[in-house]
Write a protein that holds these residues in place. Structure first.
Motif, PDB file in Angstrom:
ATOM      1  N   ILE A  72       0.814  -1.308   0.123  1.00 49.41           N
ATOM      2  CA  ILE A  72       0.029   0.009   0.004  1.00 49.41           C
ATOM      3  C   ILE A  72       0.968   1.314  -0.023  1.00 49.41           C
ATOM      4  CG2 ILE A  72      -1.702   1.217   1.294  1.00 49.41           C
ATOM      5  CD1 ILE A  72      -2.653  -1.313   2.344  1.00 49.41           C
ATOM      6  N   THR A  73       1.891   1.358   0.676  1.00 48.31           N
ATOM      7  CA  THR A  73       2.649   2.484   1.172  1.00 48.31           C
ATOM      8  C   THR A  73       4.021   2.423  -0.047  1.00 48.31           C
ATOM      9  OG1 THR A  73       4.274   1.329   2.460  1.00 48.31           O
ATOM     10  CG2 THR A  73       2.160   2.686   3.333  1.00 48.31           C
TER      11      THR A  73
ATOM     12  N   ARG B 204      -4.603   9.273 -22.880  1.00 48.90           N
ATOM     13  CA  ARG B 204      -4.000   8.165 -23.204  1.00 48.90           C
ATOM     14  C   ARG B 204      -2.487   8.073 -22.676  1.00 48.90           C
ATOM     15  NH1 ARG B 204      -7.057   8.807 -27.838  1.00 48.90           N
ATOM     16  NH2 ARG B 204      -8.668   9.400 -26.828  1.00 48.90           N
ATOM     17  N   ALA B 205      -2.048   9.364 -22.232  1.00 42.08           N
ATOM     18  CA  ALA B 205      -0.515   9.460 -21.890  1.00 42.08           C
ATOM     19  C   ALA B 205      -0.410  10.851 -20.951  1.00 42.08           C
ATOM     20  CB  ALA B 205       0.099   9.756 -23.244  1.00 42.08           C
ATOM     21  N   GLY B 206       0.576  10.592 -20.345  1.00 41.64           N
ATOM     22  CA  GLY B 206       0.818  11.407 -19.300  1.00 41.64           C
ATOM     23  C   GLY B 206       1.090  11.265 -18.080  1.00 41.64           C
ATOM     24  N   LEU B 207       1.445  11.990 -16.969  1.00 40.71           N
ATOM     25  CA  LEU B 207       1.730  11.427 -15.736  1.00 40.71           C
ATOM     26  C   LEU B 207       0.553  11.394 -14.954  1.00 40.71           C
ATOM     27  CD1 LEU B 207       4.765  13.924 -15.051  1.00 40.71           C
ATOM     28  CD2 LEU B 207       4.984  11.428 -15.222  1.00 40.71           C
ATOM     29  N   GLY B 208      -0.274  12.203 -15.411  1.00 34.77           N
ATOM     30  CA  GLY B 208      -1.776  11.903 -14.717  1.00 34.77           C
ATOM     31  C   GLY B 208      -2.236  10.639 -14.988  1.00 34.77           C
ATOM     32  N   TYR B 209      -2.253  10.368 -16.345  1.00 37.12           N
ATOM     33  CA  TYR B 209      -2.472   9.014 -16.688  1.00 37.12           C
ATOM     34  C   TYR B 209      -2.117   7.777 -15.943  1.00 37.12           C
ATOM     35  CZ  TYR B 209      -2.642   5.051 -20.010  1.00 37.12           C
ATOM     36  OH  TYR B 209      -2.947   3.679 -20.415  1.00 37.12           O
ATOM     37  N   LEU B 210      -0.720   8.032 -15.802  1.00 33.34           N
ATOM     38  CA  LEU B 210       0.083   6.955 -15.264  1.00 33.34           C
ATOM     39  C   LEU B 210      -0.223   6.899 -13.693  1.00 33.34           C
ATOM     40  CD1 LEU B 210       4.009   7.197 -15.947  1.00 33.34           C
ATOM     41  CD2 LEU B 210       2.307   5.576 -16.894  1.00 33.34           C
ATOM     42  N   ILE B 211      -0.489   7.920 -13.083  1.00 30.69           N
ATOM     43  CA  ILE B 211      -1.315   7.736 -11.750  1.00 30.69           C
ATOM     44  C   ILE B 211      -2.493   7.220 -11.740  1.00 30.69           C
ATOM     45  CG2 ILE B 211      -1.895   9.312  -9.842  1.00 30.69           C
ATOM     46  CD1 ILE B 211       0.592  11.398 -10.810  1.00 30.69           C
ATOM     47  N   VAL B 212      -3.396   7.726 -12.463  1.00 28.68           N
ATOM     48  CA  VAL B 212      -4.753   6.907 -12.340  1.00 28.68           C
ATOM     49  C   VAL B 212      -4.568   5.531 -12.778  1.00 28.68           C
ATOM     50  CG1 VAL B 212      -7.007   6.885 -13.830  1.00 28.68           C
ATOM     51  CG2 VAL B 212      -6.040   9.103 -13.100  1.00 28.68           C
ATOM     52  N   TYR B 213      -3.768   5.018 -13.945  1.00 23.60           N
ATOM     53  CA  TYR B 213      -3.697   3.656 -14.226  1.00 23.60           C
ATOM     54  C   TYR B 213      -2.918   2.857 -13.075  1.00 23.60           C
ATOM     55  CZ  TYR B 213      -1.638  -0.263 -16.500  1.00 23.60           C
ATOM     56  OH  TYR B 213      -1.266  -1.679 -17.006  1.00 23.60           O
ATOM     57  N   GLY B 214      -2.106   3.505 -12.408  1.00 24.87           N
ATOM     58  CA  GLY B 214      -1.060   2.984 -11.402  1.00 24.87           C
ATOM     59  C   GLY B 214      -2.159   2.502 -10.290  1.00 24.87           C
ATOM     60  N   GLY B 215      -2.991   3.442  -9.894  1.00 23.01           N
ATOM     61  CA  GLY B 215      -4.113   3.326  -8.935  1.00 23.01           C
ATOM     62  C   GLY B 215      -5.238   2.254  -9.243  1.00 23.01           C
TER      63      GLY B 215
ATOM     64  N   ASN C 246      -0.985  -0.685  -8.472  1.00 22.24           N
ATOM     65  CA  ASN C 246       0.694  -0.638  -8.567  1.00 22.24           C
ATOM     66  C   ASN C 246       1.111   0.916  -7.817  1.00 22.24           C
ATOM     67  OD1 ASN C 246       3.290  -0.455  -9.175  1.00 22.24           O
ATOM     68  ND2 ASN C 246       3.099  -0.830 -11.221  1.00 22.24           N
ATOM     69  N   LEU C 247       1.388   0.660  -6.449  1.00 23.83           N
ATOM     70  CA  LEU C 247       1.472   1.991  -5.650  1.00 23.83           C
ATOM     71  C   LEU C 247       2.910   2.536  -6.097  1.00 23.83           C
ATOM     72  CD1 LEU C 247      -0.170   3.604  -3.787  1.00 23.83           C
ATOM     73  CD2 LEU C 247      -1.035   1.402  -4.358  1.00 23.83           C
ATOM     74  N   SER C 248       3.838   1.677  -6.477  1.00 24.43           N
ATOM     75  CA  SER C 248       5.128   2.276  -6.890  1.00 24.43           C
ATOM     76  C   SER C 248       4.994   2.784  -7.984  1.00 24.43           C
ATOM     77  CB  SER C 248       6.042   1.111  -7.088  1.00 24.43           C
ATOM     78  OG  SER C 248       6.314   0.267  -6.024  1.00 24.43           O
ATOM     79  N   LEU C 249       4.546   2.501  -8.944  1.00 24.67           N
ATOM     80  CA  LEU C 249       4.180   3.472 -10.272  1.00 24.67           C
ATOM     81  C   LEU C 249       3.438   4.740 -10.088  1.00 24.67           C
ATOM     82  CD1 LEU C 249       3.908   3.724 -13.279  1.00 24.67           C
ATOM     83  CD2 LEU C 249       1.919   2.344 -13.405  1.00 24.67           C
ATOM     84  N   VAL C 250       2.514   4.812  -9.076  1.00 28.60           N
ATOM     85  CA  VAL C 250       1.700   5.952  -8.723  1.00 28.60           C
ATOM     86  C   VAL C 250       2.832   6.859  -8.073  1.00 28.60           C
ATOM     87  CG1 VAL C 250       0.196   7.096  -7.049  1.00 28.60           C
ATOM     88  CG2 VAL C 250      -0.335   4.670  -8.318  1.00 28.60           C
TER      89      VAL C 250
END
Ligand SMILES: Nc1ncnc2c1ncn2[C@@H]1O[C@H](COP(=O)(O)OP(=O)(O)O)[C@@H](O)[C@H]1O
Ligand SMILES: [Mg+2]
Lengths: 268, 267
Positions: free
Chosen positions: B52-53, B218-229, B233-237
Motif C-alpha cells: 500500500i505504501t 491516453r498518456a501523461g503523468l496523470g494518466y500513469l497515476i490513474v492507471y497505477g491506482g 501498483n503503488l510504486s508506479l503512482v
C-alpha cells in the motif's frame, strides 16, 4: 509693461456626485503677465488644485473662459504636482525625458537640452541613478526639469514643496524660484503657506474658502531671492495682512480688488 | 563592484549569515533523508505494508524500469500540455486585463461575470469541455487554461486599477494617451504583480493539467497515476508523482529566475 499671458474670465467649477454638488470655484477672473511669478493662496480644500487643473487643460470648467495669449493650454503649460512621482523603474535621465518620449520629441536638440538642464541644476552626475537614491530636494528638481524639457510657457506649481521637511522646503523653493526666473518662465504657484507665497511671488491672489473666489490681489514689492525676501522688514506686515484676509470667511466677496499692500505700521 | 574593506563586526555578521544558511540547508536535506530512510526501514521490517505504501527502493526500481520505456513520453506529454496552458493563460489573461483597463464601460459590464467564473469550480466544466473540444490533449489544455486564466485576468486588472490617481494625472499633464499611459506607467508599475501572477500560474497550470488527464488521457503523468491506482501498483503512482514534483519545481524555478531577470531589467 509686461503683456498679459494667461487670462481667466469668470471661471466656475462644480463637481457633481450622487449625493451633492460641490461648488469648487465661483466667478474667478485673473490675469497673469508674462514672466511673472504669480501666487494663489487659499485655505486647504478651497479649490486651488481644481483651478490649476483647469489651467493645465486637464479639467474643463463648468463655466467661463480661459485664454492663453500665445500658444495653447494643451501644449504650452507645464504642471508640477505636490509629489514628484518620479518612476522608480526609470533612471533620473529617463524620468526627465518621459515627456519627450510621450510627445515624440526625442530629437537630438531636445535630448541635449535635457542634459544641459540636468547639468545646470546639479543633477548631471545622478543621471544614471534611480529616484530612490536621491534626496527629496533633488527629486523635486528632477521633476521640475521633466516639466522644463517640454519648453512650456507657463509652469503651474501645485504645493510642490508641501511634502518636504521644513529645511529642505526652503532651499528647494529657492532652487525652483531661481530656475524659473533663470529660464524666463511665467509661473503660477498654489499654496496654503502665506510665507512661502511671499518669499517667491511677484503678485499674490488671495482665495476664499470653498467655493473659491478671488478676495484680493496684491503686488509684492519685495526684492532679491526668497531668503532675502524673508529677511525684509516688511515681510511680517504683509504676512499679517494676508493672514487676516484668509481668516475672514463669512463675506464671500466676488470683487477683485488689486492693491499694493499698505506699508507696515510701526512694528510692535 | 568595488571591494570594500569590511570591519570585523561586519565580517562576523556575514559569517553568522553564511553559517545560518548552511544550517538551514543541512536541516532541509536531513529531513528528506530521515523521511526516506524511515520509510524504507519501516517497509523493510514490514511495520507498514509496502503493497500500500510502496517504498523508496521500490519506487527507484520502478523508475529505472520506466525510464527505459515510456516514462519520458508521459512526462513530456504532461510538460508540454502544462507549458502550453501556462503560456496561453498568461497571454489571454493579461490581454483581457489590458482590454478591460482600456475601457471602463466594458469593465463594469463584465466584472460580475469574472467574479462568478472565478468562483466556479472549473472541474465541473469537464464534460462540457470534452464535448466541445473533444477528448484529447486539447481538452486537457483547455481545462488547465480555464483554471488559471480568470485569476490572471482578475489579479492583473486589480494591479492596473490600483495605480494612483496622481500618477495618472501626471501622465495626463504630459499629454500621454491611454496606450502611452499603459506602456510607460501601468505595465512597468505592475511588473511585480505580473511576475507574482506568473509564479502562481505555474502551480495552477499543473493542477489543471493533471485534473484534465484524470478526466481524459491516453498518456501523461496523470494518466500513469490513474492507471497505477487502478491496477494497485503503488510504486508506479509514487514514481509518477515524484517525477511530477520535480518537473513542477523545475518549471517554478525557471519562471522565478525569468521574473527576477525581468524585474532587474526594469529597475
Ligand atoms: N473629483 C472630485 N469630485 C468631487 N469633489 C471634488 C473633486 N476634486 C475636488 N473636490 C472637492 O472640491 C473642493 C476643492 O478641492 P481642491 O481643488 O482639491 O482644493 P485645494 O487644492 O484647495 O485643497 C474640495 O472640497 C474637494 O473635496
Ligand atoms: Mg490641492
Amino acid at each position: 509693461m509686461k503683456k498679459p499671458l494667461l487670462k481667466l474670465d469668470n471661471l466656475s467649477h462644480v463637481y457633481y456626485s450622487v449625493r451633492e454638488e460641490t461648488v469648487a470655484l465661483k466667478h474667478i477672473s485673473l490675469e497673469v503677465k508674462e514672466g511673472e511669478f504669480f501666487g494663489l493662496v487659499g485655505p486647504s480644500g478651497s479649490g486651488k488644485t481644481t483651478l490649476l487643473s483647469i489651467m493645465a487643460g486637464v479639467l474643463t470648467p463648468t463655466e467661463g473662459q480661459i485664454q492663453l495669449s500665445e500658444g495653447d493650454i494643451h501644449t504650452d503649460v507645464g504642471y508640477m504636482l505636490q509629489h514628484d512621482h518620479l518612476f522608480e523603474w526609470r533612471s533620473i535621465y529617463d524620468n526627465v525625458i518621459l515627456g519627450l518620449e510621450i510627445n515624440r520629441k526625442k530629437t537630438p536638440e531636445n535630448l541635449q537640452y535635457a542634459e544641459e538642464l540636468l547639468k545646470k541644476y546639479g543633477l548631471h552626475e545622478f543621471m544614471k541613478h534611480h529616484p530612490q537614491e536621491l534626496s527629496g530636494g533633488m527629486r523635486q528638481r528632477a521633476a521640475l526639469i521633466r516639466t522644463l524639457v517640454l519648453r512650456p510657457k507657463i509652469i503651474l506649481l501645485d504645493e510642490p514643496f508641501s511634502a518636504l521637511d521644513y529645511q529642505t522646503r526652503l532651499s528647494v523653493a529657492e532652487d525652483v524660484r531661481a530656475i524659473i526666473k533663470n529660464e524666463g518662465l511665467t509661473a503660477i504657484l498654489v499654496t496654503h503657506d502665506i510665507s512661502e507665497a511671499l518669499s517667491l511671488c511677484d503678485r499674490i491672489a488671495v482665495l476664499t474658502a470653498r467655493p473659491a473666489t478671488v478676495k484680493a490681489t496684491h503686488e509684492v514689492p519685495l526684492e532679491g531671492d526668497s531668503f532675502e525676501r524673508r529677511e525684509d522688514a516688511r515681510f511680517a506686515a504683509y504676512f499679517k495682512a494676508i493672514w487676516k484676509e484668509l481668516e475672514i470667511h463669512e463675506e464671500k466677496s466676488t470683487i477683485n480688488r488689486t492693491s499694493t499692500i499698505s506699508e507696515p505700521p510701526n512694528s510692535e | 563592484m568595488k571591494k570594500k574593506v569590511l570591519s570585523i563586526e561586519h565580517q562576523r555578521f556575514l559569517n553568522r549569515r553564511t553559517r545560518s544558511k548552511v544550517i538551514v540547508l543541512a536541516c532541509q536535506l536531513g529531513l528528506l533523508v530521515l523521511f526516506l530512510g524511515l520509510w524504507e526501514l519501516l517497509a523493510a521490517y514490514e511495520v507498514i505494508d509496502s503493497f500500500i505504501t510502496s517504498s523508496p527502493s521500490r519506487i527507484w526500481a520502478t523508475f529505472i524500469d520506466l525510464a527505459k520505456g515510456d516514462l519520458w513520453r508521459h512526462a513530456l506529454t504532461t510538460l508540454a500540455e502544462t507549458v502550453v496552458a501556462f503560456l496561453l493563460s498568461f497571454l489571454i489573461g493579461t490581454t483581457v486585463a489590458v482590454l478591460l483597463w482600456l475601457s471602463d464601460g466594458v469593465r463594469r459590464v463584465l466584472e460580475p461575470y469574472l467574479v462568478v467564473l472565478n468562483a466556479l469550480p472549473k472541474i465541473a466544466l469537464g464534460p462540457i469541455i470534452i464535448i466541445w473540444v473533444g477528448a484529447g490533449p486539447q481538452a486537457i489544455v483547455t481545462m488547465a487554461l480555464l483554471i488559471s486564466v480568470i485569476i490572471t485576468t482578475i489579479n492583473t486588472l486589480t494591479g492596473f486599477i490600483s495605480i494612483s490617481k496622481e500618477k495618472l494625472l501626471l501622465m495626463k499633464t504630459l499629454h500621454a494617451n491611454k496606450w502611452q499611459t499603459l506602456w510607460k506607467l501601468v505595465i512597468p508599475a505592475n511588473a511585480s504583480t505580473i511576475t507574482a501572477c506568473l509564479k502562481v500560474n505555474v502551480g495552477m497550470s499543473w493542477v489543471g493539467t493533471i485534473m484534465g488527464e484524470y478526466l481524459v488521457s491516453r498518456a501523461g503523468l496523470g494518466y500513469l497515476i490513474v492507471y497505477g491506482g487502478q491496477v494497485f501498483n503503488l510504486s508506479l503512482v509514487m514514481c509518477a508523482t515524484v517525477v511530477l514534483c520535480l518537473l513542477a519545481a523545475a518549471m517554478y524555478l525557471a519562471v522565478s529566475l525569468l521574473s527576477k531577470l525581468v524585474e532587474r531589467r526594469l529597475s
